[in-house]
Structures are given as structure tokens and as C-alpha cells.
Design a protein around this motif. Structure first.
Motif, PDB file in Angstrom:
ATOM      1  N   LYS A  66      -2.869  11.302  -0.639  1.00  0.00           N
ATOM      2  CA  LYS A  66      -3.508  10.105  -1.185  1.00  0.00           C
ATOM      3  C   LYS A  66      -2.470   9.031  -1.481  1.00  0.00           C
ATOM      4  N   ALA A  67      -1.334   9.438  -2.041  1.00  0.00           N
ATOM      5  CA  ALA A  67      -0.293   8.475  -2.380  1.00  0.00           C
ATOM      6  C   ALA A  67       0.272   7.815  -1.123  1.00  0.00           C
ATOM      7  N   THR A  68       0.507   8.604  -0.105  1.00  0.00           N
ATOM      8  CA  THR A  68       1.043   8.058   1.146  1.00  0.00           C
ATOM      9  C   THR A  68       0.063   7.077   1.778  1.00  0.00           C
ATOM     10  N   GLY A  69      -1.225   7.434   1.784  1.00  0.00           N
ATOM     11  CA  GLY A  69      -2.233   6.529   2.333  1.00  0.00           C
ATOM     12  C   GLY A  69      -2.310   5.225   1.558  1.00  0.00           C
ATOM     13  N   LEU A  70      -2.200   5.313   0.218  1.00  0.00           N
ATOM     14  CA  LEU A  70      -2.240   4.107  -0.616  1.00  0.00           C
ATOM     15  C   LEU A  70      -1.044   3.214  -0.323  1.00  0.00           C
ATOM     16  N   VAL A  71       0.137   3.806  -0.230  1.00  0.00           N
ATOM     17  CA  VAL A  71       1.348   3.036   0.065  1.00  0.00           C
ATOM     18  C   VAL A  71       1.230   2.367   1.426  1.00  0.00           C
ATOM     19  N   GLN A  72       0.727   3.088   2.394  1.00  0.00           N
ATOM     20  CA  GLN A  72       0.582   2.518   3.733  1.00  0.00           C
ATOM     21  C   GLN A  72      -0.429   1.376   3.747  1.00  0.00           C
ATOM     22  N   SER A  73      -1.497   1.508   2.983  1.00  0.00           N
ATOM     23  CA  SER A  73      -2.508   0.448   2.935  1.00  0.00           C
ATOM     24  C   SER A  73      -1.947  -0.819   2.302  1.00  0.00           C
ATOM     25  N   ILE A  74      -1.156  -0.654   1.244  1.00  0.00           N
ATOM     26  CA  ILE A  74      -0.539  -1.818   0.596  1.00  0.00           C
ATOM     27  C   ILE A  74       0.402  -2.519   1.573  1.00  0.00           C
ATOM     28  N   ALA A  75       1.236  -1.734   2.251  1.00  0.00           N
ATOM     29  CA  ALA A  75       2.167  -2.326   3.211  1.00  0.00           C
ATOM     30  C   ALA A  75       1.418  -2.959   4.386  1.00  0.00           C
ATOM     31  N   SER A  76       0.369  -2.284   4.850  1.00  0.00           N
ATOM     32  CA  SER A  76      -0.399  -2.805   5.977  1.00  0.00           C
ATOM     33  C   SER A  76      -1.079  -4.120   5.615  1.00  0.00           C
ATOM     34  N   GLY A  77      -1.634  -4.211   4.405  1.00  0.00           N
ATOM     35  CA  GLY A  77      -2.267  -5.458   3.971  1.00  0.00           C
ATOM     36  C   GLY A  77      -1.274  -6.597   3.904  1.00  0.00           C
ATOM     37  N   TYR A  78      -0.078  -6.317   3.382  1.00  0.00           N
ATOM     38  CA  TYR A  78       0.945  -7.350   3.291  1.00  0.00           C
ATOM     39  C   TYR A  78       1.371  -7.800   4.688  1.00  0.00           C
ATOM     40  N   GLY A 119      14.548  18.087  -9.245  1.00  0.00           N
ATOM     41  CA  GLY A 119      15.022  16.842  -8.637  1.00  0.00           C
ATOM     42  C   GLY A 119      14.607  15.624  -9.443  1.00  0.00           C
ATOM     43  N   PRO A 120      14.704  14.426  -8.842  1.00  0.00           N
ATOM     44  CA  PRO A 120      14.305  13.187  -9.541  1.00  0.00           C
ATOM     45  C   PRO A 120      12.841  13.244  -9.951  1.00  0.00           C
ATOM     46  N   THR A 121      12.581  12.657 -11.127  1.00  0.00           N
ATOM     47  CA  THR A 121      11.204  12.691 -11.634  1.00  0.00           C
ATOM     48  C   THR A 121      10.356  11.513 -11.159  1.00  0.00           C
ATOM     49  N   ASP A 122      10.969  10.448 -10.683  1.00  0.00           N
ATOM     50  CA  ASP A 122      10.190   9.290 -10.232  1.00  0.00           C
ATOM     51  C   ASP A 122       9.291   9.685  -9.065  1.00  0.00           C
ATOM     52  N   PHE A 123       8.044   9.208  -9.141  1.00  0.00           N
ATOM     53  CA  PHE A 123       7.100   9.484  -8.051  1.00  0.00           C
ATOM     54  C   PHE A 123       7.171   8.397  -6.971  1.00  0.00           C
ATOM     55  N   PHE A 124       7.418   7.153  -7.412  1.00  0.00           N
ATOM     56  CA  PHE A 124       7.535   6.034  -6.477  1.00  0.00           C
ATOM     57  C   PHE A 124       8.930   5.438  -6.557  1.00  0.00           C
ATOM     58  N   SER A 125       9.316   4.807  -5.447  1.00  0.00           N
ATOM     59  CA  SER A 125      10.567   4.049  -5.418  1.00  0.00           C
ATOM     60  C   SER A 125      10.298   2.685  -4.806  1.00  0.00           C
ATOM     61  N   LEU A 126      11.127   1.706  -5.199  1.00  0.00           N
ATOM     62  CA  LEU A 126      11.024   0.356  -4.660  1.00  0.00           C
ATOM     63  C   LEU A 126      12.354  -0.022  -4.014  1.00  0.00           C
ATOM     64  N   GLN A 127      12.312  -0.380  -2.760  1.00  0.00           N
ATOM     65  CA  GLN A 127      13.532  -0.740  -2.043  1.00  0.00           C
ATOM     66  C   GLN A 127      13.935  -2.164  -2.398  1.00  0.00           C
ATOM     67  N   ALA A 164       5.658  -4.806  -1.704  1.00  0.00           N
ATOM     68  CA  ALA A 164       4.610  -4.154  -0.919  1.00  0.00           C
ATOM     69  C   ALA A 164       5.172  -3.393   0.263  1.00  0.00           C
ATOM     70  N   LEU A 165       6.302  -3.865   0.801  1.00  0.00           N
ATOM     71  CA  LEU A 165       6.927  -3.183   1.929  1.00  0.00           C
ATOM     72  C   LEU A 165       7.968  -2.161   1.472  1.00  0.00           C
ATOM     73  N   GLY A 166       8.493  -2.336   0.261  1.00  0.00           N
ATOM     74  CA  GLY A 166       9.536  -1.434  -0.233  1.00  0.00           C
ATOM     75  C   GLY A 166       9.013  -0.266  -1.037  1.00  0.00           C
ATOM     76  N   LEU A 167       7.706  -0.202  -1.290  1.00  0.00           N
ATOM     77  CA  LEU A 167       7.128   0.896  -2.056  1.00  0.00           C
ATOM     78  C   LEU A 167       7.111   2.165  -1.200  1.00  0.00           C
ATOM     79  N   ALA A 168       7.567   3.264  -1.774  1.00  0.00           N
ATOM     80  CA  ALA A 168       7.611   4.536  -1.046  1.00  0.00           C
ATOM     81  C   ALA A 168       7.353   5.685  -2.003  1.00  0.00           C
ATOM     82  N   VAL A 169       6.844   6.818  -1.472  1.00  0.00           N
ATOM     83  CA  VAL A 169       6.602   8.028  -2.250  1.00  0.00           C
ATOM     84  C   VAL A 169       7.890   8.858  -2.233  1.00  0.00           C
ATOM     85  N   VAL A 170       8.382   9.214  -3.407  1.00  0.00           N
ATOM     86  CA  VAL A 170       9.649   9.955  -3.508  1.00  0.00           C
ATOM     87  C   VAL A 170       9.481  11.433  -3.138  1.00  0.00           C
ATOM     88  N   PRO A 171       8.532  12.181  -3.755  1.00  0.00           N
ATOM     89  CA  PRO A 171       8.422  13.611  -3.445  1.00  0.00           C
ATOM     90  C   PRO A 171       8.053  13.850  -1.985  1.00  0.00           C
TER      91      PRO A 171
END
Length: 467
Positions: free
Chosen positions: A144-156, A331-339, A345-352
Motif C-alpha cells: 500500500k505504501a509503495t502504491g501511494l508513493v508511486q501515485s504521488i510521484a505519478s500525479g506530480y 535498522g533505521p526506524t523511519d518509514f519514509f525518506s525524502l531525497q 513528490a518525486l523524492g518520497l520513498a519507502v525505507v523498509p
């Protein structure tokens, strides 16, 4: 009137009727020609001849009929109304097209929209809380997280592509404006020369009228007639065309949406001097290309995607940190990262990359952190509220833009209908004129025949009585 002058009188009738027939034929053959304005032959009675030995007796009469000109049925007021309507309709049409594109990109409301995906994302966190330590719910969460990230990037990306296409269209419009302005200036020169020589220029005026209407649709240009037969086309109060001179425009400014700078229109001969517009398609394109802070619809919606990405990452990572979340794998506790250096919108990524990278609890199979994260979607300051506000703002702008385009289109159609009712060719009226000039021609020919017969009698029969 002498007998011989009667031939000239009849000849003037033949010439006038022939000119009338030619004018009717011109109208009929151009009944479906776009921009054609119907014409009418103007007739006037010829003056009384000077008195002399041949016409000294009796009541003096005229010398027939003469053609004083061929008049166009154009109306300056109706033409100006069409220009104004075209400027408004062109502006509203481009904005409506852009807003419709934004609406398609948002896809709200809908099962594949971001709002629905956010609900699924929070629900997946709740399932991780309900079944802590199990791989199935964690895998669903990552999906679900990957799909959400992809949708945000795709919309942008879709908005970025729309912005670039709109800028290309604006550049093409500027080139069209410049070419059309040059053509109007050329016609101005030809019309002025024709009128100075006494040659009819009605067809050239029709061509120029079509071009000025096109300029109104493109750049909101308004036409003003000059005494020498030329027109001056004004854009934003400045002369785009004056006599045989055309002042060209150029597009400058941002080359991409991420630049955050405005796209500007300048006079090519005066770099740095902005060219204002009174409407038209070009003004509509520039309005949607404006930066987010200046009301640009595309950039504003793209900024909403960036804001959502940043809000989502900060909210989820903050909730994990605030609840002392730890990952089973250490490992790192962050779920998301921003490049850094790219739009959020393009730099959002799922960490795990797997269930062991999800900080769902404070240790072991505890799912308390997952429960806290799942509640983020219901808060007053949640990513969901942020996105809903952006969608509502865009939705209201889209609705207003589409309504404005519909209204402007109706006004434009009404203005064109009024113009064509005055200037368009009426087949019934032209058929009546055709019959009238045909009978006039026949009557003038009959007069000429009668005069010819009288002359024949006078010349060949006089003096033969009593032989």
C-alpha cells in the motif's frame, strides 16, 4: 435627349445591371466562405446633360444610371463585439482545458485516487497492529505504501508534463500571433494602395477581418479603423499592428515548472518590456503557467502533491519516533525518506524493504506504534485533511473555470450569430436581386433595341416618301 444619347442611356443601364449581376454572383459563390461579407452594388441616376443644340427642346432628362460603388455589409460595432467575445472565450477555453487536465490527474473522487489510497494505507497499519509480527499484514502495508508513493510521484509528473506542453503551446501561439500580425500589416498596405487607386478592396478587407478576429482569439487584440483604410491592432493598449508595421512578441522566463519563475511575454524590439494582454488563448496559457504563489493552477496543484509527500513523511516518521518505535531487524526506524534536491513528490520513498524494517512496536511483537500511526489519518492536521483541502480548492477552481468557459462560449456564439445575420449571404435575398438585375438588363437591352430601330428608320427611311 437625342436619339443617339438614348443609346448611351441604355448602355449605362446594361452596365449597371451587369455589375449588379456580377455582385450577386460574387455573393452566391461565397455563401459558404468563412469570413466573407456580402456586398451590394450602389446605383445613382446620371445627371442632366448640359443644354445644347441637340437637346435644347423639351424637358431635360438624365443620362441613365451610374455605379457609385460596391458596399460591404460590415458593421464596426458588431465586429468589435466579436473581437471582445473571442478574447474572453479564448482565455476561458485554454483555462478550461488545463483545469480539465488537472481534474483527470487528480482522479478524485475515485477508487484509485490518493484519498482512497490514504485510507487503505492507514488501514494497513491497523492490520499490522492487529496482527503484530506476522509477515502478511506487513507485506500488505509495504505494498500500500509503495502504491501511494508511486501515485504521488505519478500525479506530480503528469502535472509537470502538462506544464511543459502548455508552455510549448504558448510558444506556438506567440509565433502564430507574430505571423498573423505581419499578414495584417501586409493587407493594410495593399488595402491602402487599392483605395488610393480607386480599386475595390472588399475581399482584402474580409481577409483582414478574419485575421484580426484570429488575433482577438489568440491575444485579445482589438482593431481600430484608420482614415486611410488601414486598421491598428492593439494588445494591452499597445500597437501590435500599426499601418504596415507589425511589432512582434517573444516568450521568455521559466523553461520548467520546477524553476518556480514566471513565464513572461515581451516585445521583441524592446527586451525586458512586458507585453500586456486583454484576454485570448495566450493570456489563458500564461495564467495557468504562473508559479504557485501567483495563482498558476498547474503549479498550485503540483505544490499540493509536494506538501502531501512532505506531510506524510514527517507525520509517519514523527509518530514512530514519538512512540519509541524499533524495528525487529534493528535498522533505521523511519518509514519514509525524502531525497534532497528534488521535489518532495518525486523524492518520497519507502525505507523498509521487508517486514523486519517496519518499526511497528517498541520491541518484540508489540504493535502499539502501528496503532498510533494508523490514527494519523483522523487528526485535524492529518495528511488526509491537507489533501482534501487541496482537492476542494482545485475542484472549486475547476468548476468555476468550466462554467466560465461555457458562458464565454455562449456569448461568443451569440456575437458571431449577430455579425453573420448582418454580413452573411441570404440566398433568398440574393435570388430576388438576381431576378431584379436580370429584368433590368433585359429592359435596358429592349430600350437599346427600340432606339436602334428608331435610328434605322430615321436614317434609312427618311426622304423616301413620294418616290
Amino acid at each position: 435627349m437625342s436619339t443617339f444619347s438614348g443609346l448611351n442611356t441604355a448602355l449605362s443601364g446594361l452596365n449597371a445591371a451587369r455589375t449588379g449581376l456580377n455582385t450577386v454572383g460574387q455573393n452566391l459563390t461565397n455563401v459558404n466562405t468563412a469570413g466573407y461579407t456580402r456586398q451590394r452594388v450602389d446605383l445613382a441616376g446620371a445627371g442632366v446633360p448640359a443644354r445644347g443644340a441637340l437637346n435644347d427642346a423639351g424637358t431635360p432628362v438624365g443620362q441613365g444610371v451610374r455605379v457609385t460603388g460596391v458596399t460591404r455589409f460590415g458593421d464596426t460595432f458588431l465586429d468589435g463585439r466579436v473581437h471582445t467575445a473571442f478574447a474572453s472565450a479564448g482565455y476561458a477555453s485554454v483555462r478550461a482545458d488545463a483545469l480539465s487536465g488537472i481534474q483527470d490527474t487528480l482522479g478524485e473522487p475515485g477508487d484509485t485516487g490518493i484519498s482512497s489510497q490514504l485510507n487503505g494505507f492507514w488501514g494497513a497499519w491497523q492490520e499490522v497492529h492487529n496482527y503484530p509480527g506476522e509477515a502478511g499484514p506487513s507485506s500488505v502495508l509495504l505494498q500500500k505504501a509503495t502504491g501511494l508513493v508511486q501515485s504521488i510521484a505519478s500525479g506530480y509528473r503528469a502535472l509537470d508534463g502538462q506544464w511543459s506542453r502548455t508552455r510549448d503551446q504558448a510558444a506556438a501561439m506567440v509565433a502564430d500571433v507574430n505571423a498573423t500580425a505581419t499578414a495584417v500589416a501586409t493587407l493594410n498596405e495593399r488595402i491602402r494602395a487599392a483605395q488610393a487607386a480607386g480599386t475595390p478592396a472588399n475581399d482584402l478587407i474580409d481577409q483582414r477581418g478574419t485575421l484580426t478576429e484570429h488575433l482577438a482569439d489568440l491575444a485579445g487584440g482589438t482593431a481600430r479603423d484608420a482614415p486611410d483604410g488601414t486598421v491598428e491592432v492593439l494588445v494591452g493598449g499597445n500597437a501590435l499592428v500599426s499601418g504596415k508595421q507589425a511589432n512582434t512578441l517573444k516568450l521568455t522566463g521559466a523553461a520548467g515548472m520546477a524553476d518556480g519563475a514566471p513565464v513572461t511575454l515581451e516585445w521583441e524590439r524592446h527586451p525586458g518590456v512586458a507585453a500586456g494582454l486583454d484576454g485570448g488563448r495566450l493570456a489563458g496559457a500564461l495564467s495557468v503557467l504562473a508559479p504557485a504563489g501567483d495563482g498558476g493552477a498547474i503549479a498550485q496543484t503540483a505544490a499540493a502533491y509536494n506538501a502531501l509527500a512532505a506531510k506524510l513523511a514527517n507525520a509517519v516518521n514523527g509518530a514512530i519516533t514519538a512512540n519509541n518505535g524499533v524495528t525487529p531487524g534493528g535498522g533505521p526506524t523511519d518509514f519514509f525518506s525524502l531525497q534532497a534536491g528534488v521535489p518532495a513528490a518525486l523524492g518520497l520513498a519507502v525505507v523498509p524493504v521487508g517486514p523486519d524494517g517496519i518499526a511497528a512496536g517498541t520491541g518484540g511483537k508489540d504493535g502499539s506504534v502501528a496503532d498510533a500511526v494508523s490514527q494519523l489519518g483522523t487528526g485535524a492536521d492529518s495528511p488526509d485533511k491537507l489533501w482534501q483541502g487541496a482537492v476542494m480548492t482545485a475542484g472549486m477552481a475547476i468548476k468555476a473555470g468550466l462554467q466560465q468557459a461555457t458562458l464565454a462560449g455562449s456569448v461568443s456564439a451569440s456575437a458571431v450569430a449577430a455579425q453573420r445575420s448582418n454580413a452573411g449571404v441570404d440566398l433568398d435575398e440574393e435570388n430576388v436581386n438576381l431576378l431584379a438585375f436580370q429584368h433590368a438588363y433585359q429592359a435596358a437591352a429592349r430600350v437599346m433595341t427600340a432606339v436602334d430601330e428608331a435610328l434605322d428608320t430615321l436614317i434609312n427611311q427618311t426622304g423616301r416618301v413620294g418616290r
